[in-house]
Scaffold this motif. Structure first.
Motif, short mmCIF file in Angstrom:
data_model
loop_
_atom_site.label_atom_id
_atom_site.label_comp_id
_atom_site.label_asym_id
_atom_site.label_seq_id
_atom_site.Cartn_x
_atom_site.Cartn_y
_atom_site.Cartn_z
N ASP A 85 12.15 92.89 -42.09
CA ASP A 85 13.54 93.19 -42.47
C ASP A 85 14.47 92.00 -42.27
O ASP A 85 15.68 92.17 -42.19
CB ASP A 85 14.05 94.39 -41.66
CG ASP A 85 13.23 95.64 -41.92
OD1 ASP A 85 12.93 95.91 -43.10
OD2 ASP A 85 12.87 96.33 -40.95
N GLY A 86 13.93 90.81 -42.20
CA GLY A 86 14.75 89.61 -42.03
C GLY A 86 14.74 89.04 -40.64
O GLY A 86 15.07 87.88 -40.45
N GLY A 87 14.36 89.87 -39.66
CA GLY A 87 14.17 89.37 -38.30
C GLY A 87 15.40 89.47 -37.41
O GLY A 87 16.53 89.51 -37.86
N LEU A 172 12.05 81.34 -35.49
CA LEU A 172 12.60 82.65 -35.16
C LEU A 172 14.06 82.66 -35.58
O LEU A 172 14.74 81.66 -35.43
CB LEU A 172 12.47 82.92 -33.66
CG LEU A 172 11.05 82.87 -33.08
CD1 LEU A 172 11.09 83.03 -31.57
CD2 LEU A 172 10.15 83.92 -33.71
N PRO A 173 14.53 83.75 -36.20
CA PRO A 173 13.97 85.11 -36.18
C PRO A 173 13.13 85.49 -37.38
O PRO A 173 12.82 86.68 -37.55
CB PRO A 173 15.24 85.96 -36.16
CG PRO A 173 16.18 85.21 -37.05
CD PRO A 173 15.90 83.75 -36.75
N ARG A 196 18.62 83.13 -41.73
CA ARG A 196 17.70 84.25 -41.97
C ARG A 196 16.98 84.07 -43.30
O ARG A 196 16.79 85.02 -44.07
CB ARG A 196 18.43 85.59 -41.94
CG ARG A 196 19.18 85.92 -40.66
CD ARG A 196 18.21 86.08 -39.49
NE ARG A 196 18.82 86.76 -38.36
CZ ARG A 196 19.50 86.15 -37.39
NH1 ARG A 196 19.68 84.84 -37.44
NH2 ARG A 196 20.00 86.82 -36.38
N ALA A 197 16.58 82.84 -43.58
CA ALA A 197 15.91 82.52 -44.84
C ALA A 197 14.56 81.88 -44.57
O ALA A 197 14.31 81.33 -43.49
CB ALA A 197 16.78 81.59 -45.68
N VAL A 246 14.85 80.94 -49.28
CA VAL A 246 14.98 82.28 -49.84
C VAL A 246 15.29 83.26 -48.71
O VAL A 246 14.55 83.28 -47.71
CB VAL A 246 13.69 82.70 -50.57
CG1 VAL A 246 13.78 84.15 -51.03
CG2 VAL A 246 13.43 81.77 -51.74
N PRO A 247 16.36 84.06 -48.81
CA PRO A 247 16.62 85.05 -47.76
C PRO A 247 15.39 85.89 -47.48
O PRO A 247 14.72 86.38 -48.41
CB PRO A 247 17.76 85.90 -48.37
CG PRO A 247 18.46 84.95 -49.30
CD PRO A 247 17.37 84.09 -49.88
N ALA A 248 15.08 86.06 -46.21
CA ALA A 248 13.85 86.77 -45.85
C ALA A 248 13.83 88.19 -46.38
O ALA A 248 12.76 88.73 -46.67
CB ALA A 248 13.68 86.76 -44.33
N VAL A 249 15.01 88.81 -46.54
CA VAL A 249 15.04 90.18 -47.03
C VAL A 249 14.76 90.26 -48.52
O VAL A 249 14.57 91.35 -49.06
CB VAL A 249 16.40 90.84 -46.73
CG1 VAL A 249 16.61 90.98 -45.23
CG2 VAL A 249 17.54 90.05 -47.36
N ASP A 250 14.71 89.12 -49.22
CA ASP A 250 14.49 89.12 -50.67
C ASP A 250 13.02 89.05 -51.04
O ASP A 250 12.69 89.00 -52.24
CB ASP A 250 15.22 87.92 -51.31
CG ASP A 250 16.72 88.14 -51.40
OD1 ASP A 250 17.17 89.24 -51.04
OD2 ASP A 250 17.43 87.21 -51.81
#
Length: 303
Positions: A85-87, A172-173, A196-197, A246-250
């Motif tokens: 979920d992005g961390g 991290l994260p 958060r990417a 790239v945003p981790a949530v993407d």
């Protein structure tokens, strides 16, 4: 070392962990850090490592490149998870390692712990007693990072796995694991994690996100490099390819029909991922006997 000269993809090689518990232990670490570090009681270390592993996580010892704790000084702790979920990253201090053991047992690896938002951190393996290659390659990176990023976010770490890709590092994260980075690329990767990417390091450098099985790690790393957003600024370490973090949530992936379906923003693609063993051999660690060279091959599914 020979593995790097073979120029095989690194994706799909991140050690598995749903979360990380990182405990500051200054001074030397033995080859088995949790039970052989000079300033960590081996009984407490063994119980802490077993407890974290039993909950699906990974214990990592850390030490600050510049700060040296003395006597009764508190010990820093980083706890990070939620990578799908992005961390998230939490920072706090404990008076002694047994205090952290009690905390982990109470937390149980479930949910986001209360506490201070830790921003971002980069752990660089410098565990010489486990593998000299990590120390030789990791320490120059640490020196450059502390100058460029600031000492509070950069840590030396115990074994992260994958000595053959030294210098190895954990962000991290986001839970992204990287290797073969120079200082310029490492700074870029850290700044991506702070947003958060995920950093699109390509086949040589992006080992994958640690909460995923190898096939999904490889598929996502491939997709980041193949379909990641193009940037106006030249990428500092990928031979002219311009890619933006790239945003981790993407990004997400799932195992389907013998392959991996990857979603990256508006893109969705199914790929086949295969573990390929080559005819060559090389040591996976400094001073170890040669083993067969292998890598994960990723290809779009036809039809």
């Amino acid at each position: 070392m020979e593995w790097s000269r073979a120029d095989l993809p690194a994706w799909g090689t991140a050690a598995r962990a749903d979360f990380y518990v990182c405990l500051e232990i200054p001074g030397p670490w033995g080859a088995l850090a949790a039970t052989e570090a000079r300033l960590l009681d081996p009984t407490v270390g063994a119980e802490l490592e077993a407890t974290v592993q039993g909950l699906g996580g990974r214990l990592v010892l850390i030490r600050h490149p510049e700060r040296r704790t003395i006597g009764a000084d508190p010990l820093a702790v980083l706890v990070s998870g939620g990578f799908a979920d992005g961390g998230w990253l939490r920072r706090f201090e404990v008076g002694e390692p047994a205090e952290l053991l009690a905390w982990v047992r109470e937390w149980g690896g479930r949910g986001v712990p209360a506490g201070h938002d830790g921003g971002a951190a980069m752990l660089v393996c410098s565990h010489a007693r486990r593998d000299q290659c990590c120390a030789l390659a990791g320490r120059p990176i640490l020196a450059a990072l502390t100058r460029e990023v600031g000492a509070e976010s950069i840590w030396e770490s115990s074994h992260l796995g994958g000595h053959r890709f030294a210098p190895t590092m954990l962000l991290l994260p986001t839970g992204q694991v990287l290797g073969r980075l120079n200082a310029v690329a490492a700074v870029s990767a850290f700044r991506a994690a702070a947003d958060r990417a995920l950093w699109p390091g390509g086949a040589r450098k992006d080992r994958g996100r640690s909460h995923l099985p190898p096939e999904q790690q490889a598929a996502e790393a491939w997709a980041l490099a193949e379909f990641g957003r193009r940037d106006e600024t030249p990428h500092p370490d990928t031979a002219g390819i311009s890619l933006a973090p790239v945003p981790a949530v993407d990004i997400s992936s799932a195992l389907v029909d013998g392959g991996v379906r990857v979603r990256l923003g508006a893109w969705e693609i199914t790929v086949d991922v295969e573990r390929v063993v080559t005819d060559g051999e090389a040591p996976v660690s400094c001073g170890k006997p040669p083993e067969p060279l292998y890598y994960w091959r990723v290809a779009p599914r036809q039809g």
